[in-house]
Design a protein around this motif. Structure first.
Motif, PDB file in Angstrom:
ATOM      1  N   GLU A   1       0.792  -1.156   0.025  1.00 14.73           N
ATOM      2  CA  GLU A   1       0.065  -0.107   0.009  1.00 14.73           C
ATOM      3  C   GLU A   1       0.949   1.255   0.059  1.00 14.73           C
ATOM      4  N   GLU A   2       2.028   1.088   0.671  1.00  8.95           N
ATOM      5  CA  GLU A   2       3.017   2.212   0.536  1.00  8.95           C
ATOM      6  C   GLU A   2       3.798   2.334  -0.888  1.00  8.95           C
ATOM      7  N   ASP A   3       3.488   1.228  -1.790  1.00 12.31           N
ATOM      8  CA  ASP A   3       3.829   1.313  -3.024  1.00 12.31           C
ATOM      9  C   ASP A   3       5.414   1.251  -2.897  1.00 12.31           C
ATOM     10  N   MET A   4       6.045   0.820  -1.996  1.00 14.91           N
ATOM     11  CA  MET A   4       7.408   0.790  -1.738  1.00 14.91           C
ATOM     12  C   MET A   4       8.042  -0.607  -1.196  1.00 14.91           C
ATOM     13  N   ASP A   5       7.218  -1.801  -1.082  1.00 17.11           N
ATOM     14  CA  ASP A   5       7.443  -3.020  -0.712  1.00 17.11           C
ATOM     15  C   ASP A   5       8.978  -3.526  -0.880  1.00 17.11           C
ATOM     16  N   TYR A   6       9.682  -2.719  -0.362  1.00 13.94           N
ATOM     17  CA  TYR A   6      11.236  -2.962  -0.778  1.00 13.94           C
ATOM     18  C   TYR A   6      11.650  -4.309  -0.585  1.00 13.94           C
ATOM     19  N   ALA A   7      11.194  -5.118   0.528  1.00 12.32           N
ATOM     20  CA  ALA A   7      11.551  -6.466   1.185  1.00 12.32           C
ATOM     21  C   ALA A   7      11.556  -7.391  -0.377  1.00 12.32           C
ATOM     22  N   PHE A   8      10.732  -7.006  -1.189  1.00 10.57           N
ATOM     23  CA  PHE A   8      10.463  -8.065  -2.115  1.00 10.57           C
ATOM     24  C   PHE A   8      11.303  -7.888  -3.563  1.00 10.57           C
ATOM     25  N   PHE A   9      11.866  -6.791  -3.677  1.00 11.98           N
ATOM     26  CA  PHE A   9      12.359  -6.625  -5.036  1.00 11.98           C
ATOM     27  C   PHE A   9      14.008  -6.811  -5.143  1.00 11.98           C
ATOM     28  N   TYR A  10      14.665  -7.333  -6.014  1.00 15.36           N
ATOM     29  CA  TYR A  10      15.989  -7.721  -6.414  1.00 15.36           C
ATOM     30  C   TYR A  10      16.955  -6.745  -5.768  1.00 15.36           C
ATOM     31  N   HIS A  11      16.888  -5.439  -6.045  1.00 10.58           N
ATOM     32  CA  HIS A  11      17.887  -4.495  -5.681  1.00 10.58           C
ATOM     33  C   HIS A  11      17.741  -4.079  -4.468  1.00 10.58           C
ATOM     34  N   THR A  12      16.680  -3.873  -3.870  1.00 11.22           N
ATOM     35  CA  THR A  12      16.240  -3.180  -2.563  1.00 11.22           C
ATOM     36  C   THR A  12      16.290  -4.323  -1.459  1.00 11.22           C
ATOM     37  N   ALA A  13      15.892  -5.591  -1.519  1.00  5.39           N
ATOM     38  CA  ALA A  13      15.691  -6.454  -0.482  1.00  5.39           C
ATOM     39  C   ALA A  13      16.775  -6.574   0.325  1.00  5.39           C
ATOM     40  N   PRO A  14      17.943  -6.659   0.067  1.00  2.89           N
ATOM     41  CA  PRO A  14      18.873  -6.900   0.869  1.00  2.89           C
ATOM     42  C   PRO A  14      19.021  -5.856   2.135  1.00  2.89           C
ATOM     43  N   ALA A  15      18.991  -4.439   1.736  1.00  7.77           N
ATOM     44  CA  ALA A  15      18.982  -3.551   2.547  1.00  7.77           C
ATOM     45  C   ALA A  15      17.788  -3.195   3.699  1.00  7.77           C
ATOM     46  N   TRP A  16      16.592  -4.162   3.300  1.00  5.71           N
ATOM     47  CA  TRP A  16      15.559  -4.060   4.355  1.00  5.71           C
ATOM     48  C   TRP A  16      15.387  -5.313   4.974  1.00  5.71           C
ATOM     49  N   LEU A  17      15.826  -6.456   4.378  1.00  3.92           N
ATOM     50  CA  LEU A  17      15.832  -7.749   5.100  1.00  3.92           C
ATOM     51  C   LEU A  17      16.577  -7.719   6.308  1.00  3.92           C
ATOM     52  N   VAL A  18      17.697  -7.085   6.415  1.00  7.03           N
ATOM     53  CA  VAL A  18      18.507  -6.870   7.665  1.00  7.03           C
ATOM     54  C   VAL A  18      17.622  -6.492   8.752  1.00  7.03           C
ATOM     55  N   VAL A  19      16.615  -5.723   8.413  1.00  4.35           N
ATOM     56  CA  VAL A  19      15.630  -5.267   9.494  1.00  4.35           C
ATOM     57  C   VAL A  19      15.204  -6.427  10.171  1.00  4.35           C
ATOM     58  N   ARG A  20      14.699  -7.391   9.247  1.00  2.27           N
ATOM     59  CA  ARG A  20      14.071  -8.563   9.873  1.00  2.27           C
ATOM     60  C   ARG A  20      15.082  -9.368  10.838  1.00  2.27           C
ATOM     61  N   ASP A  21      16.292  -9.383  10.168  1.00  2.00           N
ATOM     62  CA  ASP A  21      17.414 -10.033  10.845  1.00  2.00           C
ATOM     63  C   ASP A  21      17.497  -9.672  12.214  1.00  2.00           C
ATOM     64  N   ARG A  22      17.625  -8.137  12.359  1.00  4.21           N
ATOM     65  CA  ARG A  22      17.732  -7.523  13.729  1.00  4.21           C
ATOM     66  C   ARG A  22      16.613  -7.809  14.604  1.00  4.21           C
ATOM     67  N   ILE A  23      15.345  -7.980  14.284  1.00  8.71           N
ATOM     68  CA  ILE A  23      14.228  -8.387  15.015  1.00  8.71           C
ATOM     69  C   ILE A  23      14.430  -9.738  15.592  1.00  8.71           C
ATOM     70  N   HIS A  24      14.828 -10.691  14.493  1.00  6.88           N
ATOM     71  CA  HIS A  24      15.413 -12.135  14.907  1.00  6.88           C
ATOM     72  C   HIS A  24      16.417 -11.994  15.880  1.00  6.88           C
ATOM     73  N   GLU A  25      17.633 -11.551  15.858  1.00  9.36           N
ATOM     74  CA  GLU A  25      18.698 -11.167  16.682  1.00  9.36           C
ATOM     75  C   GLU A  25      18.118 -10.922  18.010  1.00  9.36           C
ATOM     76  N   LEU A  26      17.259  -9.818  18.233  1.00  7.91           N
ATOM     77  CA  LEU A  26      16.788  -9.540  19.525  1.00  7.91           C
ATOM     78  C   LEU A  26      15.947 -10.394  20.069  1.00  7.91           C
ATOM     79  N   GLY A  27      15.486 -11.413  19.793  1.00  2.77           N
ATOM     80  CA  GLY A  27      14.767 -12.503  20.011  1.00  2.77           C
ATOM     81  C   GLY A  27      13.059 -12.157  20.151  1.00  2.77           C
ATOM     82  N   LEU A  28      12.719 -11.412  18.998  1.00  2.00           N
ATOM     83  CA  LEU A  28      11.410 -10.952  18.915  1.00  2.00           C
ATOM     84  C   LEU A  28      10.453 -11.685  17.948  1.00  2.00           C
TER      85      LEU A  28
END
Length: 119
Positions: free
Chosen positions: A23-50
């Motif tokens: 809906e934000e027209d940005m779904d960055y986590a799903f695109f070839y070039h932008t995903a790596p920069a955004w998937l690390v956010v989910r990595d950090r969530i995981h690392e914090l045990g959340l």
């Protein structure tokens, strides 16, 4: 949770929501070039045990659905090949080749239904 931890938590959730929201027209986590920069956010969530946090679970459900809707690409320069970090494999989730049994239990039914088009 201390103030700085609480701030980081809120910032991570906000960033993860933005990364997966078409809906934000940005779904960055799903695109070839932008995903790596955004998937690390989910990595950090995981690392914090959340992973089991209710807000995280709800966002992860949206991520599964939106990856399928967006026909997600494989991330450019994927740093994480192991299937345990499912969020690095949105392209497999989108095409149905990701093994459902490797997803956290609360995401399995969402995945199967979303693949059928039951959004």
């Amino acid at each position: 949770m201390g103030s700085s931890k609480s701030n980081e938590y809120e910032e991570l959730l906000r960033d993860w929501e933005r990364a997966i929201d078409p809906e934000e027209d940005m779904d960055y986590a799903f695109f070839y070039h932008t995903a790596p920069a955004w998937l690390v956010v989910r990595d950090r969530i995981h690392e914090l045990g959340l992973d089991e946090d209710e807000r995280v679970k709800e966002l992860d459900k949206k991520a599964i659905i939106n990856a399928i809707k967006s026909d997600a690409d494989m991330p450019h320069q994927r740093d994480y090949e192991d299937l345990k970090r499912w969020w690095w494999h949105f392209e497999k989730i989108a095409d149905g080749s990701y093994p459902a049994e490797l997803l956290p239990e609360h995401l399995r039914e969402v995945y199967v239904k979303a693949l059928r088009g039951d959004f």
